[in-house]
Scaffold this motif. Sequence first.
Motif, PDB file in Angstrom:
ATOM      1  N   GLN A 222       5.237  19.164  39.003  1.00 36.41           N
ATOM      2  CA  GLN A 222       6.251  20.140  38.584  1.00 36.41           C
ATOM      3  C   GLN A 222       6.784  19.776  37.194  1.00 36.41           C
ATOM      4  N   ALA A 223       5.875  19.551  36.278  1.00 41.00           N
ATOM      5  CA  ALA A 223       6.227  19.028  34.960  1.00 41.00           C
ATOM      6  C   ALA A 223       7.171  19.958  34.208  1.00 41.00           C
ATOM      7  N   GLU A 224       8.100  19.369  33.486  1.00 38.91           N
ATOM      8  CA  GLU A 224       8.983  20.098  32.588  1.00 38.91           C
ATOM      9  C   GLU A 224       8.532  19.832  31.157  1.00 38.91           C
ATOM     10  N   LEU A 225       8.409  20.892  30.374  1.00 36.82           N
ATOM     11  CA  LEU A 225       7.870  20.785  29.024  1.00 36.82           C
ATOM     12  C   LEU A 225       8.941  21.004  27.970  1.00 36.82           C
ATOM     13  N   GLU A 226       8.721  20.422  26.814  1.00 33.16           N
ATOM     14  CA  GLU A 226       9.555  20.728  25.664  1.00 33.16           C
ATOM     15  C   GLU A 226       9.467  22.226  25.378  1.00 33.16           C
ATOM     16  N   PRO A 227      10.588  22.892  25.149  1.00 28.55           N
ATOM     17  CA  PRO A 227      10.541  24.331  24.912  1.00 28.55           C
ATOM     18  C   PRO A 227       9.759  24.663  23.648  1.00 28.55           C
ATOM     19  N   ALA A 228       8.806  25.566  23.768  1.00 25.37           N
ATOM     20  CA  ALA A 228       8.039  26.093  22.637  1.00 25.37           C
ATOM     21  C   ALA A 228       7.314  27.322  23.137  1.00 25.37           C
ATOM     22  N   PRO A 229       7.210  28.371  22.335  1.00 23.54           N
ATOM     23  CA  PRO A 229       6.392  29.514  22.748  1.00 23.54           C
ATOM     24  C   PRO A 229       4.986  29.049  23.104  1.00 23.54           C
ATOM     25  N   LEU A 230       4.494  29.512  24.258  1.00 24.27           N
ATOM     26  CA  LEU A 230       3.229  29.002  24.799  1.00 24.27           C
ATOM     27  C   LEU A 230       2.312  30.163  25.160  1.00 24.27           C
ATOM     28  N   LEU A 231       1.072  30.088  24.679  1.00 23.84           N
ATOM     29  CA  LEU A 231       0.029  31.045  25.044  1.00 23.84           C
ATOM     30  C   LEU A 231      -1.082  30.280  25.741  1.00 23.84           C
ATOM     31  N   MET A 232      -1.393  30.671  26.995  1.00 25.28           N
ATOM     32  CA  MET A 232      -2.516  30.079  27.724  1.00 25.28           C
ATOM     33  C   MET A 232      -3.537  31.169  28.004  1.00 25.28           C
ATOM     34  N   GLN A 233      -4.804  30.921  27.636  1.00 26.10           N
ATOM     35  CA  GLN A 233      -5.885  31.872  27.861  1.00 26.10           C
ATOM     36  C   GLN A 233      -6.960  31.202  28.724  1.00 26.10           C
ATOM     37  N   LEU A 234      -7.284  31.852  29.836  1.00 32.82           N
ATOM     38  CA  LEU A 234      -8.103  31.244  30.881  1.00 32.82           C
ATOM     39  C   LEU A 234      -9.273  32.145  31.254  1.00 32.82           C
ATOM     40  N   GLY A 235     -10.323  31.525  31.777  1.00 30.98           N
ATOM     41  CA  GLY A 235     -11.459  32.257  32.318  1.00 30.98           C
ATOM     42  C   GLY A 235     -11.356  32.340  33.832  1.00 30.98           C
ATOM     43  N   ALA A 236     -11.448  33.535  34.384  1.00 27.49           N
ATOM     44  CA  ALA A 236     -11.277  33.723  35.824  1.00 27.49           C
ATOM     45  C   ALA A 236     -12.348  32.983  36.627  1.00 27.49           C
ATOM     46  N   ARG A 303     -14.117  37.098  24.168  1.00 27.98           N
ATOM     47  CA  ARG A 303     -13.993  36.433  22.868  1.00 27.98           C
ATOM     48  C   ARG A 303     -13.184  37.306  21.908  1.00 27.98           C
ATOM     49  N   VAL A 304     -13.556  38.559  21.788  1.00 27.18           N
ATOM     50  CA  VAL A 304     -12.853  39.463  20.874  1.00 27.18           C
ATOM     51  C   VAL A 304     -11.381  39.586  21.264  1.00 27.18           C
ATOM     52  N   GLU A 305     -11.130  39.790  22.555  1.00 29.56           N
ATOM     53  CA  GLU A 305      -9.758  39.995  23.014  1.00 29.56           C
ATOM     54  C   GLU A 305      -8.917  38.733  22.855  1.00 29.56           C
ATOM     55  N   SER A 306      -9.509  37.578  23.162  1.00 29.14           N
ATOM     56  CA  SER A 306      -8.728  36.334  23.093  1.00 29.14           C
ATOM     57  C   SER A 306      -8.428  35.939  21.654  1.00 29.14           C
ATOM     58  N   LEU A 307      -9.357  36.177  20.727  1.00 26.38           N
ATOM     59  CA  LEU A 307      -9.082  35.861  19.329  1.00 26.38           C
ATOM     60  C   LEU A 307      -8.027  36.801  18.754  1.00 26.38           C
ATOM     61  N   ALA A 308      -8.053  38.059  19.181  1.00 28.05           N
ATOM     62  CA  ALA A 308      -7.008  38.992  18.751  1.00 28.05           C
ATOM     63  C   ALA A 308      -5.644  38.565  19.291  1.00 28.05           C
ATOM     64  N   ALA A 309      -5.623  38.113  20.557  1.00 25.05           N
ATOM     65  CA  ALA A 309      -4.367  37.628  21.139  1.00 25.05           C
ATOM     66  C   ALA A 309      -3.873  36.389  20.404  1.00 25.05           C
ATOM     67  N   LEU A 310      -4.800  35.529  19.996  1.00 21.24           N
ATOM     68  CA  LEU A 310      -4.431  34.324  19.253  1.00 21.24           C
ATOM     69  C   LEU A 310      -3.840  34.696  17.891  1.00 21.24           C
ATOM     70  N   ASP A 311      -4.489  35.625  17.192  1.00 18.74           N
ATOM     71  CA  ASP A 311      -3.961  36.070  15.903  1.00 18.74           C
ATOM     72  C   ASP A 311      -2.542  36.628  16.052  1.00 18.74           C
ATOM     73  N   ALA A 312      -2.348  37.453  17.075  1.00 16.47           N
ATOM     74  CA  ALA A 312      -1.030  38.058  17.298  1.00 16.47           C
ATOM     75  C   ALA A 312       0.012  36.992  17.616  1.00 16.47           C
ATOM     76  N   PHE A 313      -0.381  35.987  18.381  1.00 17.14           N
ATOM     77  CA  PHE A 313       0.549  34.907  18.736  1.00 17.14           C
ATOM     78  C   PHE A 313       0.979  34.143  17.495  1.00 17.14           C
ATOM     79  N   TRP A 314       0.020  33.793  16.633  1.00 12.80           N
ATOM     80  CA  TRP A 314       0.389  33.073  15.413  1.00 12.80           C
ATOM     81  C   TRP A 314       1.244  33.948  14.509  1.00 12.80           C
ATOM     82  N   GLY A 315       0.935  35.230  14.451  1.00 15.74           N
ATOM     83  CA  GLY A 315       1.748  36.116  13.656  1.00 15.74           C
ATOM     84  C   GLY A 315       3.186  36.158  14.137  1.00 15.74           C
ATOM     85  N   ARG A 316       3.370  36.102  15.448  1.00 18.26           N
ATOM     86  CA  ARG A 316       4.724  36.142  16.032  1.00 18.26           C
ATOM     87  C   ARG A 316       5.458  34.819  15.866  1.00 18.26           C
TER      88      ARG A 316
END
Length: 324
Positions: A222-236, A303-316
């Motif tokens: 039940q780890a507690e993390l330092e607060p930071a915006p976090l994006l996790m992208q996973l393969g089902a 790949r296309v969707e995850s890289l777009a999500a990554l770009d948007a995350f860095w932009g934010r």
Amino acid sequence: MTAAAAAVAAAPVRGAVRLGGGRLWAAGLLCAALAACQAPVRSQASADALPPGSAAAAWQQARIALPSGESLRAHWWPAEGPQAEPRPAVVALHGCGGLYAQGDRLSQRYRETAARLHAAGYSVLLPDSFGSRGLRSLCGTRYGARDVTVAVRAQDARAAIAWLATQPGVDAKRIGMLGWSNGATTALNLLEQRRLHPAPSDVPLAGVALFYPGCGPLLRRQAELEPAPLLMQLGALDDWTPAQPCIDFAALLQRRPGTDVTLKVYADSYHGFDGTDPVRLRADVPNGTSAQGVHQGGNPAARVESLAALDAFWGRTLGARTQP
């Protein structure tokens, strides 16, 4: 491999290997603080280690002091533009396969990622946790038999971030961390370590973006993390670092006040879905959910969707960016 690179590879860094993350780091707080203030020792990196094309000349090789007194090799690509205008920066953590495809040439994933980030106006730092210790890959080694553990790599990442925050032209308020697989697991453990054992050299992270980390141990404690915006992208379909523990861990984090956690799970996708190699069974990897091995390879749509999500995350999280 150049003579300088060979010398680095031949000199293992052992000081951080045998002790756990918090205990060793607490003992090395003063050393870390001093290391962050040191002027970096840099040399032009081998052309074979860098992305092809004229931009390769901008890469440098950095040496980052560790609390053990040893040094960590890293590839450093400062953003273009006047130093009077500090730019965001990203430290990117490699997976268990290390940074290199063959010889001292960066793997396609890291060359491609670095070029994409740099084109968007960001500085890029690629720490080499394995090559600095005379290793190339740990994918075929069972977790419990690894000398360079996630705890050790978390110390590397912590020192790398402290070093990055002192560099001319870097905006220390806009530093992001990116990781794949073992590097992503390292990033999560670093966020836990920094919450439990804060150090004077720590700077807040503007964002943390992860591809298919291993979340099982973090979920169990039940780890507690330092607060930071976090994006996790996973393969089902990931049978190496399964998605479900990270899905459950993300849900746990999202229930806590003040968290910023984005989770994306891609259907029909295995470990490495953001790459371009076809899916294959790797019988050499003993750490998956099956004794037969693990599947690894890309999914073009994911790949296309995850890289777009990554770009948007860095932009934010890191601010305005130019179009890659």
